[in-house]
Design an enzyme around this catalytic site. Structure first.
Site, PDB file in Angstrom:
ATOM      1  N   ASP A  93      24.012  75.779   0.427  1.00 15.00           N
ATOM      2  CA  ASP A  93      25.051  75.136  -0.361  1.00 15.00           C
ATOM      3  C   ASP A  93      24.973  73.638  -0.055  1.00 15.00           C
ATOM      4  OD1 ASP A  93      28.624  75.770  -0.908  1.00 15.00           O
ATOM      5  OD2 ASP A  93      27.107  74.728  -2.073  1.00 15.00           O
ATOM      6  N   SER A  94      25.530  72.827  -0.965  1.00 16.19           N
ATOM      7  CA  SER A  94      25.278  71.371  -0.910  1.00 16.19           C
ATOM      8  C   SER A  94      26.201  70.636   0.052  1.00 16.19           C
ATOM      9  CB  SER A  94      25.466  70.786  -2.303  1.00 16.19           C
ATOM     10  OG  SER A  94      26.695  71.274  -2.856  1.00 16.19           O
ATOM     11  N   GLY A  96      29.564  69.811  -0.381  1.00 14.57           N
ATOM     12  CA  GLY A  96      30.804  69.255  -0.932  1.00 14.57           C
ATOM     13  C   GLY A  96      31.987  70.180  -0.776  1.00 14.57           C
ATOM     14  N   GLY A 217      33.694  76.809  -8.690  1.00 15.50           N
ATOM     15  CA  GLY A 217      35.084  76.592  -9.054  1.00 15.50           C
ATOM     16  C   GLY A 217      35.869  77.864  -9.278  1.00 15.50           C
ATOM     17  N   ASP A 267      27.316  85.612  -3.045  1.00  8.95           N
ATOM     18  CA  ASP A 267      27.428  85.411  -1.596  1.00  8.95           C
ATOM     19  C   ASP A 267      28.902  85.510  -1.247  1.00  8.95           C
ATOM     20  OD1 ASP A 267      28.264  82.421  -2.229  1.00  8.95           O
ATOM     21  OD2 ASP A 267      28.634  82.829  -0.109  1.00  8.95           O
TER      22      ASP A 267
HETATM   23  N1  AIQ Z   1      34.177  79.821  -4.342  1.00  9.94           N
HETATM   24  C1  AIQ Z   1      33.246  78.850  -4.068  1.00  9.94           C
HETATM   25  C2  AIQ Z   1      32.520  78.929  -2.882  1.00  9.94           C
HETATM   26  C3  AIQ Z   1      31.587  77.967  -2.590  1.00  9.94           C
HETATM   27  C4  AIQ Z   1      30.841  78.069  -1.292  1.00  9.94           C
HETATM   28  S1  AIQ Z   1      29.504  79.226  -1.463  1.00  9.94           S
HETATM   29  C5  AIQ Z   1      29.074  79.335   0.207  1.00  9.94           C
HETATM   30  N2  AIQ Z   1      28.627  78.336   0.933  1.00  9.94           N
HETATM   31  C6  AIQ Z   1      28.381  78.844   2.159  1.00  9.94           C
HETATM   32  C7  AIQ Z   1      28.716  80.143   2.151  1.00  9.94           C
HETATM   33  N3  AIQ Z   1      29.107  80.452   0.922  1.00  9.94           N
HETATM   34  C8  AIQ Z   1      31.335  76.894  -3.494  1.00  9.94           C
HETATM   35  N4  AIQ Z   1      30.382  75.960  -3.192  1.00  9.94           N
HETATM   36  C9  AIQ Z   1      30.179  74.945  -4.056  1.00  9.94           C
HETATM   37  N5  AIQ Z   1      29.231  74.015  -3.764  1.00  9.94           N
HETATM   38  N6  AIQ Z   1      30.873  74.831  -5.220  1.00  9.94           N
HETATM   39  C10 AIQ Z   1      31.812  75.715  -5.577  1.00  9.94           C
HETATM   40  O1  AIQ Z   1      32.443  75.560  -6.654  1.00  9.94           O
HETATM   41  C11 AIQ Z   1      32.083  76.822  -4.699  1.00  9.94           C
HETATM   42  C12 AIQ Z   1      33.035  77.806  -4.990  1.00  9.94           C
END
Ligand code: AIQ
Length: 373
Positions: A93-94, A96, A217, A267
Site C-alpha cells: 500500500d502507498s 497515505g 475509500g 486484503d
Molecule cells: N479500506 C481501505 C483500506 C486501505 C488499506 S489496505 C491495507 N494496507 C495495508 C493493509 N491493508 C486503503 N488504502 C488506501 N491506500 N486507500 C484506501 O482508500 C484504502 C481503503
C-alpha cells in the site's frame, strides 16, 4: 527481459471472475485473499506457513516500513522479499491511508502529506514520487498510487476534492513509476458514497491504462449495502481485462458479495487480528475461544480441515492458551484463520469455474451466518 505482468480471465459466472495474474515472482490465482504483512511479517506466522495455507501474495506497508526499519535499509539488505524470506509476489500500500489513520500532526497539500511518526515523532514528507520511490526500494511487485481516502460520512465537496487530488496523484505516480515490465502500479478509485464521483474517478483512471485498479475509500465504516452499491456502480466502468482490488475487505460475507460484483483481490487484517484476540473462523461460523464454555470441550475447531491448527488441538486447549495469553494461542488461531480464508477463496474459485458460484456462495454464507458456535 523480465516476464511482463499479465492478467487473464479464465472463467466467469455472472459478474464473478476466475482469473490469474502472472508475474516474475509467481502466479496469483484470483479471486485472491492477500494476508496482511504490515511490518514485513504476517504476525504470529512463519512465511512457510503463510505459503502452506495457500497464499500466493502478501501485503506490505510503505508507511510502517519507511518508519522502521527504513526503506533504504531494506534495499541495502536486498529488498523486502529477501529481508522477510517471502520469494513470492508482494503488494504494498502507498502509505497515505496509514498516515491519515496512524500518524500525528499531518498536513496534506497538493505536493503530498507531511506528518510525524507515531513511533518517535520524527517528521516525514510523503509525496506521490516518494511513495513510489519507497515501494521501489522495497522491490514491491504491485505498487499502489498515493491517494487520499475520505472517511465516511463526509460532505460532497470534501469527497470531490479528495477524489480529484487522488487523480492528480495517480498521474504523478504513473510518471514516477515509469515502465517496469515485471511490476505493476495500480490506481485507486475514490469518490466516497457518491455514484457520479465514483464514475468520474473510475473513468479517469481507466483512461490512464494502468495495469490494475483498486477500489478505495470503502470499508471505512459505511454499511455493507453502501459498499456493495458503490461496487455495482464502479466495476462496470473499469476495464474487464484488468484486476480489481477491493482494499481492506473483509468478512467472508463481504468477500462473497464483492466477488459476485466483479472484484478479484482482497486484503483484510481480520483473520490475523482476530487470531491474536482469541477468535477462530470456521466453516460453521466464528468461535470465540475466550468464552469459558470451551473450557472442557475436547473437540478440535474443525476435524475436516486440512490445517493442523484446526484439526489437531482441542477447543479446551485453545481456550487455555488464549486465557493464559500464551504466544501459541495467537499462532494457532492465526494459522487456523488464514487457512479458513484461503479455503474460502479456493472454494470461490472452484465455484466460478463450475458455474455454481451463486449456490456455493449461499451455502458458505448460510454456514457463516450461524454466528458464534
Ligand atoms: N479500506 C481501505 C483500506 C486501505 C488499506 S489496505 C491495507 N494496507 C495495508 C493493509 N491493508 C486503503 N488504502 C488506501 N491506500 N486507500 C484506501 O482508500 C484504502 C481503503
Amino acid at each position: 527481459m523480465a516476464k511482463p505482468f499479465t492478467f487473464k480471465v479464465l472463467a466467469t459466472d455472472g459478474k464473478a471472475r476466475r482469473g490469474v495474474i502472472d508475474m516474475p515472482r509467481g502466479e496469483i490465482r484470483t479471486p485472491a485473499f492477500m494476508p496482511v504483512g504490515t511490518g514485513g511479517t504476517v504476525k504470529a506466522m512463519y512465511m512457510d506457513q503463510v505459503r502452506g495455507v495457500g497464499a500466493d501474495i502478501i501485503l506490505g506497508n510503505t508507511y510502517h516500513l519507511m518508519l522502521r526499519p527504513g526503506a533504504e535499509r531494506v534495499a541495502r539488505l536486498g529488498g523486502l522479499h529477501e529481508f522477510a524470506r517471502w520469494p513470492h509476489p508482494i503488494l504494498t500500500d502507498s502509505g497515505g491511508f496509514q498516515v491519515m489513520s496512524l500518524s500525528k500532526l499531518r498536513k496534506l497539500t497538493e505536493k503530498g502529506v507531511t506528518f510525524r511518526s507515531h513511533i518517535d515523532g520524527a517528521a516525514y514528507e510523503m509525496s506521490p514520487e516518494r511513495s513510489i520511490e519507497i515501494q521501489g526500494l522495497l522491490d514491491s511487485d504491485i505498487q499502489m498510487q498515493l491517494d487520499e481516502c475520505t472517511a465516511l460520512p463526509a460532505e460532497l465537496k470534501e469527497i470531490e476534492r479528495a477524489m480529484e487530488l487522488s487523480l492528480r496523484w495517480a498521474e504523478r505516480c504513473k510518471t514516477a513509476f515509469g515502465d517496469q515490465p515485471g511490476k505493476a502500479m495500480f490506481g485507486i478509485v475514490q469518490g466516497g458514497d457518491n455514484a457520479a464521483l465514483r464514475i468520474r474517478s473510475a473513468q479517469a483512471l481507466s483512461a490512464m491504462e494502468l495495469k490494475g485498479y483498486a477500489v478505495g475509500g470503502l470499508a471505512v465504516g459505511e454499511p455493507q449495502a453502501v459498499m456493495l452499491e458503490m461496487l455495482d456502480i464502479t466495476c462496470p466502468v473499469l476495464p474487464h481485462n484488468k484486476p480489481r482490488y477491493l482494499m481492506g475487505v473483509g468478512t467472508p460475507d463481504d468477500i462473497l458479495k464483492s466477488v459476485a460484483r466483479g472484484i478479484d483481490m482482497f486484503d483484510c487484517v481480520m483473520p490475523t487480528r482476530a487470531g491474536r484476540h482469541g477468535l477462530a473462523y470456521t466453516r460453521r461460523g466464528k468461535v470465540n475461544l475466550r468464552n469459558a464454555r470451551h473450557a472442557d470441550d475436547p473437540r478440535p475447531l474443525d476435524e475436516e480441515s486440512d490445517c493442523p491448527a484446526a484439526r489437531g488441538y482441542s477447543r479446551a486447549y485453545l481456550h487455555h492458551l488464549v486465557r493464559s495469553q500464551e504466544a501459541l494461542g495467537a499462532m494457532l488461531l492465526t494459522w487456523n484463520n488464514l487457512s479458513y480464508y484461503q479455503k474460502l477463496m479456493q472454494d470461490i474459485r472452484a465455484a466460478i469455474e463450475t458455474g455454481s458460484f451463486d449456490v456455493r456462495g449461499a451455502e458458505i454464507t448460510e454456514g457463516w451466518a450461524r454466528g458464534d458456535i
